[in-house]
Write a protein that holds these residues in place. Structure first.
Motif, mmCIF file in Angstrom:
data_model
loop_
_atom_site.group_PDB
_atom_site.id
_atom_site.type_symbol
_atom_site.label_atom_id
_atom_site.label_comp_id
_atom_site.label_asym_id
_atom_site.label_seq_id
_atom_site.Cartn_x
_atom_site.Cartn_y
_atom_site.Cartn_z
ATOM 1 N N PHE B 129 -39.416 -41.838 13.308
ATOM 2 C CA PHE B 129 -39.288 -42.400 11.951
ATOM 3 C C PHE B 129 -37.804 -42.538 11.577
ATOM 4 O O PHE B 129 -37.397 -43.532 10.989
ATOM 5 C CB PHE B 129 -39.973 -41.484 10.924
ATOM 6 C CG PHE B 129 -41.406 -41.847 10.623
ATOM 7 C CD1 PHE B 129 -42.102 -42.756 11.417
ATOM 8 C CD2 PHE B 129 -42.054 -41.282 9.527
ATOM 9 C CE1 PHE B 129 -43.422 -43.077 11.130
ATOM 10 C CE2 PHE B 129 -43.376 -41.609 9.240
ATOM 11 C CZ PHE B 129 -44.060 -42.506 10.039
ATOM 12 N N CYS B 168 -43.094 -43.284 -0.813
ATOM 13 C CA CYS B 168 -43.382 -42.822 0.555
ATOM 14 C C CYS B 168 -42.428 -41.692 0.922
ATOM 15 O O CYS B 168 -41.218 -41.831 0.791
ATOM 16 C CB CYS B 168 -43.227 -43.975 1.548
ATOM 17 S SG CYS B 168 -43.122 -43.433 3.268
ATOM 18 N N ILE B 169 -43.006 -40.563 1.349
ATOM 19 C CA ILE B 169 -42.171 -39.404 1.678
ATOM 20 C C ILE B 169 -41.943 -39.277 3.179
ATOM 21 O O ILE B 169 -41.436 -38.266 3.655
ATOM 22 C CB ILE B 169 -42.794 -38.100 1.120
ATOM 23 C CG1 ILE B 169 -44.245 -37.950 1.595
ATOM 24 C CG2 ILE B 169 -42.701 -38.059 -0.403
ATOM 25 C CD1 ILE B 169 -44.916 -36.651 1.158
ATOM 26 N N GLY B 170 -42.340 -40.297 3.922
ATOM 27 C CA GLY B 170 -42.090 -40.279 5.364
ATOM 28 C C GLY B 170 -42.785 -39.159 6.101
ATOM 29 O O GLY B 170 -42.275 -38.637 7.093
ATOM 30 N N CYS B 171 -43.980 -38.793 5.620
ATOM 31 C CA CYS B 171 -44.656 -37.629 6.195
ATOM 32 C C CYS B 171 -45.313 -37.935 7.541
ATOM 33 O O CYS B 171 -45.520 -37.049 8.351
ATOM 34 C CB CYS B 171 -45.708 -37.109 5.226
ATOM 35 S SG CYS B 171 -47.065 -38.258 4.951
ATOM 36 N N GLY B 172 -45.667 -39.196 7.754
ATOM 37 C CA GLY B 172 -46.276 -39.558 9.033
ATOM 38 C C GLY B 172 -47.789 -39.440 9.072
ATOM 39 O O GLY B 172 -48.406 -39.648 10.117
ATOM 40 N N ALA B 173 -48.418 -39.125 7.935
ATOM 41 C CA ALA B 173 -49.878 -38.990 7.919
ATOM 42 C C ALA B 173 -50.547 -40.310 8.268
ATOM 43 O O ALA B 173 -51.641 -40.335 8.846
ATOM 44 C CB ALA B 173 -50.354 -38.514 6.550
ATOM 45 N N CYS B 174 -49.889 -41.423 7.926
ATOM 46 C CA CYS B 174 -50.451 -42.733 8.247
ATOM 47 C C CYS B 174 -50.583 -42.901 9.758
ATOM 48 O O CYS B 174 -51.607 -43.376 10.257
ATOM 49 C CB CYS B 174 -49.583 -43.841 7.655
ATOM 50 S SG CYS B 174 -47.805 -43.571 7.801
ATOM 51 N N LEU B 185 -47.824 -48.630 7.964
ATOM 52 C CA LEU B 185 -47.791 -48.326 6.529
ATOM 53 C C LEU B 185 -46.420 -47.767 6.135
ATOM 54 O O LEU B 185 -45.842 -48.182 5.132
ATOM 55 C CB LEU B 185 -48.903 -47.334 6.160
ATOM 56 C CG LEU B 185 -49.179 -47.226 4.651
ATOM 57 C CD1 LEU B 185 -49.701 -48.533 4.087
ATOM 58 C CD2 LEU B 185 -50.158 -46.102 4.341
ATOM 59 N N PHE B 186 -45.921 -46.873 6.936
ATOM 60 C CA PHE B 186 -44.590 -46.307 6.686
ATOM 61 C C PHE B 186 -43.532 -47.412 6.681
ATOM 62 O O PHE B 186 -42.760 -47.549 5.726
ATOM 63 C CB PHE B 186 -44.280 -45.254 7.764
ATOM 64 C CG PHE B 186 -42.835 -44.849 7.822
ATOM 65 C CD1 PHE B 186 -42.295 -43.997 6.870
ATOM 66 C CD2 PHE B 186 -42.006 -45.311 8.844
ATOM 67 C CE1 PHE B 186 -40.959 -43.622 6.926
ATOM 68 C CE2 PHE B 186 -40.672 -44.936 8.904
ATOM 69 C CZ PHE B 186 -40.141 -44.087 7.946
ATOM 70 N N CYS B 233 -52.833 -41.440 3.170
ATOM 71 C CA CYS B 233 -51.477 -41.327 2.611
ATOM 72 C C CYS B 233 -51.477 -40.464 1.357
ATOM 73 O O CYS B 233 -52.167 -40.764 0.388
ATOM 74 C CB CYS B 233 -50.929 -42.716 2.266
ATOM 75 S SG CYS B 233 -49.346 -42.622 1.411
ATOM 76 N N PRO B 234 -50.708 -39.376 1.356
ATOM 77 C CA PRO B 234 -50.696 -38.506 0.177
ATOM 78 C C PRO B 234 -50.041 -39.177 -1.028
ATOM 79 O O PRO B 234 -50.178 -38.697 -2.144
ATOM 80 C CB PRO B 234 -49.880 -37.296 0.645
ATOM 81 C CG PRO B 234 -49.041 -37.793 1.760
ATOM 82 C CD PRO B 234 -49.839 -38.871 2.437
ATOM 83 N N LYS B 235 -49.319 -40.266 -0.814
ATOM 84 C CA LYS B 235 -48.648 -40.946 -1.916
ATOM 85 C C LYS B 235 -49.328 -42.267 -2.267
ATOM 86 O O LYS B 235 -48.762 -43.090 -2.987
ATOM 87 C CB LYS B 235 -47.173 -41.178 -1.567
ATOM 88 C CG LYS B 235 -46.415 -39.875 -1.346
ATOM 89 C CD LYS B 235 -46.317 -39.065 -2.635
ATOM 90 C CE LYS B 235 -46.232 -37.582 -2.339
ATOM 91 N NZ LYS B 235 -46.299 -36.744 -3.541
ATOM 92 N N ILE B 237 -49.726 -45.067 -0.775
ATOM 93 C CA ILE B 237 -49.075 -46.327 -0.419
ATOM 94 C C ILE B 237 -50.186 -47.316 -0.051
ATOM 95 O O ILE B 237 -51.078 -46.987 0.715
ATOM 96 C CB ILE B 237 -48.112 -46.130 0.781
ATOM 97 C CG1 ILE B 237 -47.023 -45.099 0.459
ATOM 98 C CG2 ILE B 237 -47.506 -47.457 1.220
ATOM 99 C CD1 ILE B 237 -46.068 -45.478 -0.640
HETATM 100 S S1 SF4 Z 1 -48.663 -41.415 4.909
HETATM 101 FE FE1 SF4 Z 1 -47.820 -42.472 3.126
HETATM 102 S S2 SF4 Z 1 -46.134 -41.147 2.442
HETATM 103 FE FE2 SF4 Z 1 -46.635 -40.488 4.517
HETATM 104 S S3 SF4 Z 1 -45.238 -41.695 5.825
HETATM 105 FE FE3 SF4 Z 1 -47.134 -42.847 5.693
HETATM 106 S S4 SF4 Z 1 -46.813 -44.281 4.009
HETATM 107 FE FE4 SF4 Z 1 -45.242 -42.677 3.812
#
Ligand code: SF4
Ligand code: FES
Lengths: 221, 272
Positions: B129, B168-174, B185-186, B233-235, B237
């Motif tokens: 990322f 987006c917090i760049g968590c990588g859940a997507c 998505l990120f 996505c926890p946010k 997006i």
């Molecule tokens: S899951 Fe959502 S918040 Fe996390 S990196 Fe992906 S787009 Fe960003």
């Protein structure tokens, strides 16, 4: 690497290729399904329609185009599947819950797609390259494709197999058609619900239309 | 949900992925954890587990965490198959144990994607990322005194969309949720945020091309519009960002630049 070739090999470029080729075949299956409805009208209408299509010299061009597009779609799809099998080596030991998961239709595109391709070949062998009967209307001799269709649609196994494949094609379109909008970037909060609804309805109409024809012949002709 | 007072403690059966190092074989290990308070967060529950493991002389479970308030994106883990756990719009650190019952079994695994190799237990390497961001997720500004706040008019709708993408917090859940391991998505959130604002215009065309090529050079998969990313996505997006990314990418291709440098300004990722 030139801009265009790198565009086409990028994952987004391939999405565009999938969507553009998908448009061609989505339209084709819809038109084909509607045209086939002439089976309800009768032999003469059906045969005349078929004759009008096949006697037009443009048909070879159109056929070649359709085959090329289909193969292109299949090969591009395959390269995506190969890439993705490498990028996701393992899934989880528990199945995710609803919205964190993915729909069955979207997960099985490669299977429903393969089934569709196999069906197209089988379908061409059965009808296009199948037994040829002739009939004459108003002095014009033409192929009696109606007779062959009626024959085939009276074989219970054929009808059952046909219906199953149409359901699979319906699944493919169910994810595919609404996906075209998203891929081409046609998206707006106000209309996205409509795009989805349109895609789902399109899939159901095509599948139900194609299934209704053998059932009609089997039970009523 | 049955309300529980904070002094009712639960016992949980945990199955946790244990893996000594990047190249070691991993497996799910069983732990029985008593005395879990429903008011604890999921990470606090893991802290208790680790305390007990340390007291027993065992190796604690390695997991990433930092802010514990849902803003840093480091608490990557998959709980019962769900990135960040079963709650919608919630990071693992903001998930509370009141959503679990006494005696319940919970399976905890690391994010799974080729681009996010497991380092140890639940910790994965998400530097792919960072390389995507380095490739184009920035704007160039002239230094000097700060510009007047009202000098740049931005339409409310644009500002809202850009702000949504910027959450987006760049968590990588997507990536973790995606069956293709795609990072669309990120990347779409990062591209959208800058493409929507005037400050992002200078590099708009180049940015999207560079970021997409870097994304492809990493081991991310190809998006097939399954949509589980947005669900996980926890946010929250939205998938509309991916549609915008597709548009931006096409726009950049037809906007006339002859070719795009691949991976300049950023390290090439692991060979594709
Ligand atoms: S899951 Fe959502 S918040 Fe996390 S990196 Fe992906 S787009 Fe960003
Ligand atoms: S620890 Fe920062 S988001 Fe969870």
């Amino acid at each position: 690497m030139s801009a265009n070739s790198s565009f086409l090999t990028s994952t987004i470029g391939k999405k565009y290729l999938m969507a553009l080729t998908a448009i061609v075949w989505s339209l084709f299956v819809m038109v084909h399904m509607i045209g086939n409805m002439l089976i309800v009208v009768g032999a003469e209408a059906y045969n005349n329609y078929s004759h009008a299509l096949t006697s037009n010299p443009m048909i070879y061009l159109i056929e070649a185009f359709l085959v090329a597009v289909l193969l292109f779609h299949a090969v591009t799809g395959l390269t995506l599947v190969v890439r993705n099998s490498r990028t996701k080596p393992k899934f989880y030991s528990v199945t995710p819950m609803r919205e964190k998961s993915a729909s069955i239709a979207s997960r099985t595109m490669i299977y429903t797609g393969t089934a569709t391709l196999a069906f197209v070949i089988w379908h061409l062998i059965t009808f296009k390259f199948g037994p040829t009967y002739f009939v004459t209307y108003n002095g014009v001799e033409m192929r009696d494709i109606y007779k062959l269709v009626i024959e085939k649609f009276h074989e219970p196994l054929y009808v059952a197999g046909y219906a199953v494949v149409m359901i699979l094609i319906g699944f493919h379109l169910f994810h595919g058609v609404q996906s075209i909008f998203q891929t081409l970037g046609i998206s707006h909060p106000r209309y996205n619900k409509f795009f989805k609804f349109f895609g789902y309805t399109y899939a159901v109409v095509v599948a139900a239309g194609f299934i209704s024809q053998p059932l009609f012949v089997f039970f009523a002709r | 949900m049955k309300s529980k007072s904070s002094n009712t403690h639960m016992t949980l059966h945990l199955k946790v992925w244990r893996q000594k190092g990047p190249h070691a074989e991993g497996k799910l290990c069983d732990y029985e954890l008593e005395g879990v308070n429903p008011d604890m967060s999921f990470l606090e529950m893991l802290d208790i587990l680790n305390q007990k493991l340390i007291l027993k002389g065992e190796e604690p479970v390695a997991f990433e965490h930092d802010c514990r308030e849902g803003i840093c994106g480091s608490c990557s883990m998959v709980i019962d198959g769900n990135p960040h756990g079963p709650q919608k719009s919630t990071t693992a650190c903001q998930l509370h144990m009141r959503h679990y019952r006494d005696g319940q079994t919970i399976v905890i695994e690391p994010f799974r994607a080729k681009a996010f190799p497991v380092m140890k237990d639940l910790v994965v390497d998400r530097s792919a990322f960072d390389r995507v961001i380095q490739s184009g997720g920035y704007i160039s500004v002239n230094t000097g005194s700060s510009p007047d706040g009202n000098a740049l008019p931005i339409a409310k709708e644009k500002a809202d969309l850009a702000f949504d993408a910027a959450t987006c917090i760049g968590c990588g859940a997507c990536v973790a949720a995606c069956r293709n391991g795609a990072a669309m998505l990120f990347v779409s959130a990062k591209v959208s945020q800058l493409a929507l604002l005037p400050q992002g215009q200078a590099e708009r065309s180049e940015r999207v091309a560079k970021m997409v090529y870097q994304m492809d050079a990493e081991d991310f998969g190809a998006c097939t519009n399954m949509g589980s990313c947005a669900g996980a996505c926890p946010k929250d997006i939205s998938l509309e960002n991916i549609a915008r990314l597709n548009r931006e990418f096409m726009r950049s291709m037809v906007s006339g630049r002859k070719s795009y440098p691949r991976g300049d300004g950023a390290n090439e990722g692991s060979p594709a």
